[in-house]
Scaffold this motif. Structure first.
Motif, PDB file in Angstrom:
ATOM      1  N   PRO A 243     -52.223 -70.429 -44.806  1.00 40.90           N
ATOM      2  CA  PRO A 243     -51.104 -69.678 -45.380  1.00 40.90           C
ATOM      3  C   PRO A 243     -50.217 -69.029 -44.319  1.00 40.90           C
ATOM      4  O   PRO A 243     -49.016 -68.880 -44.523  1.00 40.90           O
ATOM      5  N   MET A 244     -50.798 -68.659 -43.170  1.00 41.76           N
ATOM      6  CA  MET A 244     -49.983 -68.103 -42.087  1.00 41.76           C
ATOM      7  C   MET A 244     -49.004 -69.153 -41.578  1.00 41.76           C
ATOM      8  O   MET A 244     -47.822 -68.879 -41.386  1.00 41.76           O
TER       9      MET A 244
ATOM     10  N   ARG B 171     -47.935 -71.790 -43.146  1.00 41.23           N
ATOM     11  CA  ARG B 171     -46.970 -72.076 -44.207  1.00 41.23           C
ATOM     12  C   ARG B 171     -45.861 -71.021 -44.208  1.00 41.23           C
ATOM     13  O   ARG B 171     -44.682 -71.347 -44.316  1.00 41.23           O
ATOM     14  N   ALA B 172     -46.244 -69.745 -44.104  1.00 41.58           N
ATOM     15  CA  ALA B 172     -45.250 -68.668 -44.074  1.00 41.58           C
ATOM     16  C   ALA B 172     -44.359 -68.776 -42.842  1.00 41.58           C
ATOM     17  O   ALA B 172     -43.146 -68.578 -42.913  1.00 41.58           O
TER      18      ALA B 172
ATOM     19  N   THR C  36     -39.465 -64.714 -44.447  1.00 40.55           N
ATOM     20  CA  THR C  36     -39.957 -66.042 -44.782  1.00 40.55           C
ATOM     21  C   THR C  36     -39.632 -66.376 -46.230  1.00 40.55           C
ATOM     22  O   THR C  36     -39.642 -65.492 -47.083  1.00 40.55           O
TER      23      THR C  36
ATOM     24  N   ALA D 173     -46.722 -65.621 -48.730  1.00 33.41           N
ATOM     25  CA  ALA D 173     -48.102 -65.908 -49.118  1.00 33.41           C
ATOM     26  C   ALA D 173     -48.529 -65.106 -50.341  1.00 33.41           C
ATOM     27  O   ALA D 173     -49.365 -65.549 -51.112  1.00 33.41           O
ATOM     28  N   ALA D 174     -47.944 -63.927 -50.538  1.00 31.98           N
ATOM     29  CA  ALA D 174     -48.390 -63.052 -51.625  1.00 31.98           C
ATOM     30  C   ALA D 174     -47.490 -63.094 -52.846  1.00 31.98           C
ATOM     31  O   ALA D 174     -47.792 -62.484 -53.848  1.00 31.98           O
TER      32      ALA D 174
ATOM     33  N   ARG E 281     -41.539 -67.232 -55.123  1.00 26.16           N
ATOM     34  CA  ARG E 281     -40.934 -68.003 -54.040  1.00 26.16           C
ATOM     35  C   ARG E 281     -39.709 -67.331 -53.422  1.00 26.16           C
ATOM     36  O   ARG E 281     -38.946 -67.963 -52.733  1.00 26.16           O
TER      37      ARG E 281
ATOM     38  N   TYR F 158     -51.983 -60.957 -40.510  1.00 29.20           N
ATOM     39  CA  TYR F 158     -50.736 -61.286 -41.207  1.00 29.20           C
ATOM     40  C   TYR F 158     -50.495 -60.249 -42.292  1.00 29.20           C
ATOM     41  O   TYR F 158     -51.364 -59.989 -43.112  1.00 29.20           O
TER      42      TYR F 158
ATOM     43  N   GLU G 167     -47.539 -58.792 -45.269  1.00 27.09           N
ATOM     44  CA  GLU G 167     -46.305 -58.918 -46.044  1.00 27.09           C
ATOM     45  C   GLU G 167     -46.120 -57.611 -46.799  1.00 27.09           C
ATOM     46  O   GLU G 167     -47.073 -57.097 -47.373  1.00 27.09           O
TER      47      GLU G 167
ATOM     48  N   PHE H 294     -54.160 -61.439 -44.411  1.00 24.73           N
ATOM     49  CA  PHE H 294     -55.108 -62.325 -43.741  1.00 24.73           C
ATOM     50  C   PHE H 294     -55.437 -61.776 -42.368  1.00 24.73           C
ATOM     51  O   PHE H 294     -54.595 -61.183 -41.712  1.00 24.73           O
TER      52      PHE H 294
END
Length: 195
Positions: free
Chosen positions: A54-55, A57-58, A84, A88-89, A93, A113, A115, A121
């Motif tokens: 997920p990191m 991806r972000a 971003t 992730a959270a 979107r 990580y 947000e 994470f």
């Protein structure tokens, strides 16, 4: 003629059998220990990989923020923060601010990580890990924005790096190539800046 074995012959056979059993048990114990260590290392690697997905991806979703926005992309050897589109959270979107930081937890460094100020994470990483940032010309910088040769689009937004890499020595821990390296839509209140 005697039938059977003498007591001495029986004791010698038992001692030989005990020695063979001892060697076999020692070998089996060592193999079991190695298997347990391999299983533990595999489990730790899998957990680290799953936390890095997920990191990554972000980070691949990094997009520029407006020059006066709260999440203009900046970075140094130990932190990177920005905006971003692959939060992730968030399920909607929508864009979200993030921070990725290399911090110490005792003697073990961790990659954390966040947000919206919330820790999502955390992954243990090797000592000596640090960020580097690649510009569109392919040059690598220890900070973003780089001090020299950096020409933001007329003060309207600060471009994001074309690649963000976390390394520890020669080992790459995480690499991301943000897709949002294009400009932003001009806002009405920004006409004064570009005209």
């Amino acid at each position: 003629m005697r039938s059977g074995f003498t007591l001495l012959e029986t004791l010698i056979a038992l001692v030989i059998a005990a020695l063979i059993t001892l060697v076999l048990m020692d070998t089996l114990s060592a193999a079991t220990g190695h298997a347990a260590r391999i299983e533990q290392a595999t489990r730790e690697h899998t957990q680290r990989t799953l936390a890095l997905i997920p990191m990554t991806r972000a980070l691949n979703g990094i997009t520029p923020d407006y020059h006066d926005g709260a999440f203009v992309f900046t970075g140094d050897a130990l932190t990177a923060r920005g905006l971003t589109t692959a939060a992730a959270a968030r399920l909607d979107r929508g864009p979200a601010g993030f921070e990725l930081a290399i911090e110490s937890r005792g003697s073990q460094p961790v990659l954390r990580y966040r947000e919206a100020g919330e820790d999502l994470f955390e992954v243990e990483i090797p000592a000596g890990a640090q960020f580097s940032f690649r510009d569109p010309r392919g040059e690598t910088h220890p900070v973003w924005p780089p001090e020299e040769g950096f020409d933001p689009d007329p003060l309207y937004y600060r471009p994001v790096p074309t690649a963000l890499v976390i390394t520890a020595g020669d080992t790459i821990i995480l690499a991301a190539a943000p897709s949002g390296t294009t400009g932003l839509i001009l806002r009405v209140r920004d006409f004064d800046l570009v005209l």
